[in-house]
Motif scaffolding. Sequence first.
Motif, mmCIF file in Angstrom:
data_model
loop_
_atom_site.group_PDB
_atom_site.id
_atom_site.type_symbol
_atom_site.label_atom_id
_atom_site.label_comp_id
_atom_site.label_asym_id
_atom_site.label_seq_id
_atom_site.Cartn_x
_atom_site.Cartn_y
_atom_site.Cartn_z
ATOM 1 N N ALA A 1 -0.092 11.170 2.105
ATOM 2 C CA ALA A 1 -0.842 10.183 2.892
ATOM 3 C C ALA A 1 -1.554 10.817 4.083
ATOM 4 C CB ALA A 1 0.097 9.082 3.376
ATOM 5 N N GLY B 1 1.395 -2.208 5.154
ATOM 6 C CA GLY B 1 1.175 -0.756 5.212
ATOM 7 C C GLY B 1 1.255 -0.170 6.605
ATOM 8 N N ARG B 2 0.402 0.840 6.825
ATOM 9 C CA ARG B 2 0.366 1.512 8.125
ATOM 10 C C ARG B 2 -0.994 1.323 8.798
ATOM 11 N NH1 ARG B 2 4.525 2.289 5.982
ATOM 12 N NH2 ARG B 2 6.084 3.908 6.289
ATOM 13 N N GLY C 1 9.700 8.854 -0.510
ATOM 14 C CA GLY C 1 9.083 8.401 0.738
ATOM 15 C C GLY C 1 8.531 9.583 1.527
ATOM 16 N N MET D 1 -3.444 -1.174 7.610
ATOM 17 C CA MET D 1 -4.107 -2.354 7.039
ATOM 18 C C MET D 1 -5.043 -2.987 8.073
ATOM 19 S SD MET D 1 -2.955 -2.476 3.952
ATOM 20 C CE MET D 1 -3.147 -0.726 4.086
ATOM 21 N N GLN E 1 -7.338 -0.303 -2.671
ATOM 22 C CA GLN E 1 -6.592 -1.271 -1.851
ATOM 23 C C GLN E 1 -7.430 -2.522 -1.610
ATOM 24 O OE1 GLN E 1 -4.169 0.845 1.421
ATOM 25 N NE2 GLN E 1 -5.676 2.351 0.782
ATOM 26 N N ARG F 1 -0.648 12.125 12.534
ATOM 27 C CA ARG F 1 -1.639 12.721 11.640
ATOM 28 C C ARG F 1 -3.043 12.425 12.166
ATOM 29 N NH1 ARG F 1 0.085 8.475 7.149
ATOM 30 N NH2 ARG F 1 -1.130 6.721 7.910
ATOM 31 N N ARG G 1 -6.691 9.463 1.185
ATOM 32 C CA ARG G 1 -6.847 8.131 1.798
ATOM 33 C C ARG G 1 -8.187 7.525 1.398
ATOM 34 N NH1 ARG G 1 -2.513 7.484 5.026
ATOM 35 N NH2 ARG G 1 -3.194 5.357 5.408
ATOM 36 N N ARG H 1 9.558 11.163 9.696
ATOM 37 C CA ARG H 1 8.481 10.429 9.039
ATOM 38 C C ARG H 1 7.614 9.692 10.077
ATOM 39 N NH1 ARG H 1 8.314 6.610 4.535
ATOM 40 N NH2 ARG H 1 10.552 6.487 4.248
ATOM 41 N N ALA I 1 5.448 10.823 -0.191
ATOM 42 C CA ALA I 1 4.337 9.889 0.046
ATOM 43 C C ALA I 1 3.734 10.141 1.426
ATOM 44 C CB ALA I 1 4.834 8.449 -0.051
ATOM 45 N N ASP J 1 3.675 10.264 10.459
ATOM 46 C CA ASP J 1 2.764 9.137 10.253
ATOM 47 C C ASP J 1 1.980 8.801 11.544
ATOM 48 O OD1 ASP J 1 3.719 9.010 7.672
ATOM 49 O OD2 ASP J 1 4.996 7.250 7.991
ATOM 50 N N SER K 1 0.821 -1.223 0.000
ATOM 51 C CA SER K 1 0.000 0.000 0.000
ATOM 52 C C SER K 1 0.848 1.261 0.000
ATOM 53 C CB SER K 1 -0.973 -0.003 1.183
ATOM 54 O OG SER K 1 -0.265 -0.006 2.397
ATOM 55 N N GLY K 2 2.058 1.182 0.603
ATOM 56 C CA GLY K 2 2.936 2.357 0.599
ATOM 57 C C GLY K 2 3.289 2.777 -0.818
ATOM 58 N N ALA K 3 3.412 1.779 -1.712
ATOM 59 C CA ALA K 3 3.751 2.096 -3.111
ATOM 60 C C ALA K 3 2.659 2.956 -3.736
ATOM 61 C CB ALA K 3 3.945 0.813 -3.917
ATOM 62 N N ARG L 1 11.373 4.694 -4.943
ATOM 63 C CA ARG L 1 12.033 4.121 -3.757
ATOM 64 C C ARG L 1 13.033 5.063 -3.105
ATOM 65 N NH1 ARG L 1 8.411 0.870 -2.168
ATOM 66 N NH2 ARG L 1 7.756 -0.558 -3.784
HETATM 67 O O1 DC Z 1 5.737 1.854 3.464
HETATM 68 P P1 DC Z 1 6.298 3.019 2.653
HETATM 69 O O2 DC Z 1 7.587 3.581 3.196
HETATM 70 O O3 DC Z 1 6.405 2.692 1.204
HETATM 71 O O4 DC Z 1 5.194 4.183 2.785
HETATM 72 C C1 DC Z 1 5.409 5.467 2.273
HETATM 73 C C2 DC Z 1 4.548 6.470 3.038
HETATM 74 O O5 DC Z 1 3.169 6.214 2.749
HETATM 75 C C3 DC Z 1 4.681 6.403 4.562
HETATM 76 O O6 DC Z 1 5.463 7.459 5.057
HETATM 77 C C4 DC Z 1 3.291 6.540 5.084
HETATM 78 C C5 DC Z 1 2.389 6.335 3.931
HETATM 79 N N1 DC Z 1 1.546 5.146 4.057
HETATM 80 C C6 DC Z 1 0.348 5.298 4.707
HETATM 81 O O7 DC Z 1 0.057 6.373 5.206
HETATM 82 N N2 DC Z 1 -0.522 4.257 4.775
HETATM 83 C C7 DC Z 1 -0.209 3.075 4.256
HETATM 84 N N3 DC Z 1 -1.079 2.071 4.343
HETATM 85 C C8 DC Z 1 1.048 2.886 3.614
HETATM 86 C C9 DC Z 1 1.913 3.945 3.551
#
Ligand code: DC
Length: 229
Positions: free
Chosen positions: A108, A134-135, A101, A137, A121, A192, A114, A185, A104, A189, A41-43, A96
């Motif tokens: 995010a 992910g963060r 990052g 899931m 997703q 937020r 979202r 980061r 992202a 994260d 999901s981060g991608a 990458r």
């Molecule tokens: O896992 P990653 O480093 O590829 O994620 C990049 C950014 O995306 C991370 O700083 C937070 C966000 N992210 C998120 O908020 N929710 C997710 N499910 C996955 C990533």
Amino acid sequence: MIEIASRAPPPVLAIDGPGGAGKGTISRLAAERLNWHYLDSGALYRILALAGKLKGIALSDESALSDIASKLDIRFGTGSDERIWLESSEITDQIRTEQAGAAASAVAALPAVRAALLERQRAFRRMPGLVADGRDMGTVVFTDAIVKVFLTASAQERADRRYKQLIAKGIDVKLCDLLADIQTRDDRDSNRAIAPLRPAADAVLIDTSSMSIDEVLQKVLGLVDLQTS
Ligand code: DC
């Protein structure tokens, strides 16, 4: 013939945690071993930030970013093929970088972004199962996951791992800069307003700081085994 209405949905293994805790590695290996699908999901957030940049959209323009989020033409390689395409361009390496990052992490934090990525997703959930990395899931996207894992490692350990990866690739970085980036980061994260990084109430916490990849993998697969056998 009457179709049974209450057929169980495909099982999900949710793996959440901060960047650099080993989620990507463990999730890919678990998906391979279980023969399940894999969602990075981060991608999606990284690709959205890149697509916004290519279109000249500011990282804070919530409405324009959420608008393109639902329309992005993304293709993921399958199995061990880790390549990713945005429209017809391969963007694997481009998303990458440390900057990608950070971008992202900024997009995010936008609620409309979202929301726009939520169904996208969930569409990855297919038989025979899904490993979702992910963060959020376990807390938001797949709240009914059969196993929820929260992988952590100290910020210093995560910075050390990243430093070794980048040096091995011939990229010159300073360990102290990486540590500072990781802390910034984590802070964004975790603090937020929407879907902050935190373990689900029913998640199993695994601190990977002093564990090998194989030890973590065995532990995670053991948890799945308990639920599926
Ligand atoms: O896992 P990653 O480093 O590829 O994620 C990049 C950014 O995306 C991370 O700083 C937070 C966000 N992210 C998120 O908020 N929710 C997710 N499910 C996955 C990533």
